[in-house]
Structure formats: C-alpha cells, structure tokens
Design a protein around this motif. Structure first.
Motif, PDB file in Angstrom:
ATOM      1  N   PHE A 130     -11.646   5.008   1.157  1.00 44.77           N
ATOM      2  CA  PHE A 130     -11.135   6.237   1.762  1.00 44.77           C
ATOM      3  C   PHE A 130     -11.966   7.434   1.307  1.00 44.77           C
ATOM      4  O   PHE A 130     -12.361   8.278   2.124  1.00 44.77           O
ATOM      5  CB  PHE A 130      -9.666   6.450   1.399  1.00 44.77           C
ATOM      6  N   TRP A 140      -8.650   4.607   5.970  1.00 44.84           N
ATOM      7  CA  TRP A 140      -8.769   3.940   4.673  1.00 44.84           C
ATOM      8  C   TRP A 140      -9.916   2.946   4.645  1.00 44.84           C
ATOM      9  O   TRP A 140     -10.609   2.823   3.643  1.00 44.84           O
ATOM     10  CB  TRP A 140      -7.479   3.199   4.324  1.00 44.84           C
ATOM     11  N   SER A 141     -10.085   2.230   5.740  1.00 47.77           N
ATOM     12  CA  SER A 141     -11.016   1.095   5.749  1.00 47.77           C
ATOM     13  C   SER A 141     -12.254   1.329   6.604  1.00 47.77           C
ATOM     14  O   SER A 141     -13.249   0.615   6.446  1.00 47.77           O
ATOM     15  CB  SER A 141     -10.297  -0.150   6.272  1.00 47.77           C
ATOM     16  N   SER A 156       1.444   8.021   0.463  1.00 43.06           N
ATOM     17  CA  SER A 156       0.694   6.767   0.529  1.00 43.06           C
ATOM     18  C   SER A 156       0.015   6.496  -0.800  1.00 43.06           C
ATOM     19  O   SER A 156      -0.634   7.377  -1.369  1.00 43.06           O
ATOM     20  CB  SER A 156      -0.364   6.833   1.629  1.00 43.06           C
ATOM     21  N   MET A 196      -4.630  10.723   2.204  1.00 42.88           N
ATOM     22  CA  MET A 196      -4.340   9.334   2.530  1.00 42.88           C
ATOM     23  C   MET A 196      -3.143   9.174   3.465  1.00 42.88           C
ATOM     24  O   MET A 196      -2.960   8.111   4.060  1.00 42.88           O
ATOM     25  CB  MET A 196      -4.142   8.513   1.258  1.00 42.88           C
ATOM     26  N   ASP A 225       0.792  -1.227   0.000  1.00 42.36           N
ATOM     27  CA  ASP A 225       0.000   0.000   0.000  1.00 42.36           C
ATOM     28  C   ASP A 225       0.824   1.277   0.000  1.00 42.36           C
ATOM     29  O   ASP A 225       0.287   2.342  -0.215  1.00 42.36           O
ATOM     30  CB  ASP A 225      -0.923   0.025   1.223  1.00 42.36           C
ATOM     31  N   THR A 244      -2.040   3.045  -3.030  1.00 47.78           N
ATOM     32  CA  THR A 244      -2.561   1.688  -2.916  1.00 47.78           C
ATOM     33  C   THR A 244      -2.958   1.167  -4.287  1.00 47.78           C
ATOM     34  O   THR A 244      -3.477   1.907  -5.118  1.00 47.78           O
ATOM     35  CB  THR A 244      -3.781   1.631  -1.970  1.00 47.78           C
ATOM     36  N   LEU A 260      -9.809  -0.089  -1.374  1.00 49.18           N
ATOM     37  CA  LEU A 260      -9.343   0.803  -0.312  1.00 49.18           C
ATOM     38  C   LEU A 260      -9.376   2.261  -0.758  1.00 49.18           C
ATOM     39  O   LEU A 260      -9.718   3.148   0.021  1.00 49.18           O
ATOM     40  CB  LEU A 260      -7.930   0.416   0.124  1.00 49.18           C
ATOM     41  N   LYS A 264      -4.026   8.743   8.855  1.00 49.16           N
ATOM     42  CA  LYS A 264      -4.429   7.341   9.027  1.00 49.16           C
ATOM     43  C   LYS A 264      -5.646   7.122   9.917  1.00 49.16           C
ATOM     44  O   LYS A 264      -6.113   5.986  10.055  1.00 49.16           O
ATOM     45  CB  LYS A 264      -3.254   6.539   9.604  1.00 49.16           C
TER      46      LYS A 264
END
Length: 219
Positions: A60, A124-125, A49, A105, A14, A51, A56, A108
């Motif tokens: 986000f 993100w999740s 960051s 991103m 990621d 991914t 994801l 966190k």
C-alpha cells in the motif's frame, strides 16, 4: 480469482470489526434517492483498516507513489467483457495518469487513465480488477466496454465502474452496488460494503444503481 472471492478470503484477517447497530434498511419513500437502500454510513465512517500481512502494508505504501504506468497495455487476467453506454458530464482531470489515489488504507481503490482505458486497481495490492474503454474530453466521459474477471457478473461490474466514476472521480454522493448474493442483513451488508468500497461508501443498494441520481457532493 474474482474480486469478491479475493475479498472474502482477506476480510476477516485484514480488518477490525466494530458493531453493526447503526446499519439499517431505508425504504424508497424514506430517503432522498427514491430507491430502497441500506444505510451503512455509521459503520463505514468509523471503520479502521488494519492488516497483519506485512507485504500488504508495504505494498500500500509503495503504491502511493505509483502513477499507474505499470498498467499501460495490461488487460484484466482471465477476463470477459461487456458492452455498455455510460455517459457523464465530467469536468475533472483529463490528462493521462492518476485520477484518484487512495489517501489512507480505508480507501480501497486507485484509478488511472491511459487512453483509451480507465484502470481500476485495488489500493492495497495493485490488483487490476476493471478496465474500461473510455472517451474522455473536457466536459464529458463515456464508457463503451468494461473488462472484468470471468468470475465476476458483467452486470455487477457495470454497476461498480459507474459507482467508482461517480463517487471517486466526480465526488458525488450515490448508493453503492450490493452483490445479489450478499444476505440482506446488517452485518453482511456492512462488512462487504466496506471491503469493496471503504470509507467512501455510505448507502448500499441491490438494484441498478446506474439509474439512481446522485443528490449531493460527498461530505
């Protein structure tokens, strides 16, 4: 699955990896906090960051519009709980809803208040990692219990919640906690620090960060 196990599975795919030359250990007598720290600010402030997981990336973006109401009544999955006595002079938002939202991103965490709980979720999740029982009044915030995944050490959870409150809600410059099982080398410390806390973390510390006084607002 605990936070660090999940991160170890995701980190390499990621996030890009700049070099670690600027990460260095600073003894207690050589920094303003008075404890040994690892300065990883050059790394965390330059990290980008990315991914390859479209889910994801979409998650986000969708979560930027969330007010956290989906977490009302939600407990941390497979959790255990520690009792604590963390107290803060807090003059920020006290109404229920979002107290901190990731802007990009490299941030966190999202943090929500739906009394009597603070909810700490991954940006993100949307994964709920910590739920803290709090009393919030204008001018003060007190934490009495912290719920975290059973695979997470309760003492580490206490240090993380304290750090997130002081750094993300109170906008203070404070060392972030390092897990005891992270090797004391620049690459391990920098990579884990950024995975856990993103661009807002600057100085890692293996000790009890709840006892360290903040020394300045975040830049």
């Amino acid at each position: 699955m605990g936070l660090r196990e999940w991160l170890r599975g995701k980190r390499g795919a990621d996030e890009s990896t700049p070099h670690f030359a600027g990460v260095r250990r600073l003894p207690a007598g050589e920094n303003a906090f008075g404890v040994e720290i690892w300065d990883c600010s050059a790394f965390t402030q330059s990290m980008i960051s990315t991914t390859g997981d479209l889910h994801l990336a979409v998650s986000f973006n969708v979560l930027r519009g969330s007010t956290g109401t989906e977490h009302r009544g939600q407990a941390v999955a497979d959790a255990h709980t520690c009792q604590c006595a963390l107290s803060y002079s807090y003059t920020g938002e006290v109404g229920d809803g979002a107290l901190f939202k990731a802007e990009q991103m490299e941030d966190k965490w999202d943090i929500y208040l739906y009394r009597p709980y603070l909810f700490f979720t991954r940006s993100w999740s949307g994964q709920l990692v910590y739920r803290a029982t709090v009393t919030v009044e204008r001018g003060s915030l007190r934490v009495t219990h912290i719920e975290c995944p059973a695979t997470e050490e309760l003492e580490f959870a206490r240090r993380v919640v304290d750090y997130l409150i002081r750094s993300h809600l109170m906008n203070l410059r404070i060392p972030h906690p390092l897990p005891a099982d992270v090797p004391p080398d620049p690459q391990s410390i920098a990579a884990m620090s950024f995975s856990l806390f993103g661009r807002r973390c600057l100085y890692g510390c293996y000790g009890d960060t709840t006892l360290v006084r903040a020394n300045a607002p975040q830049p």
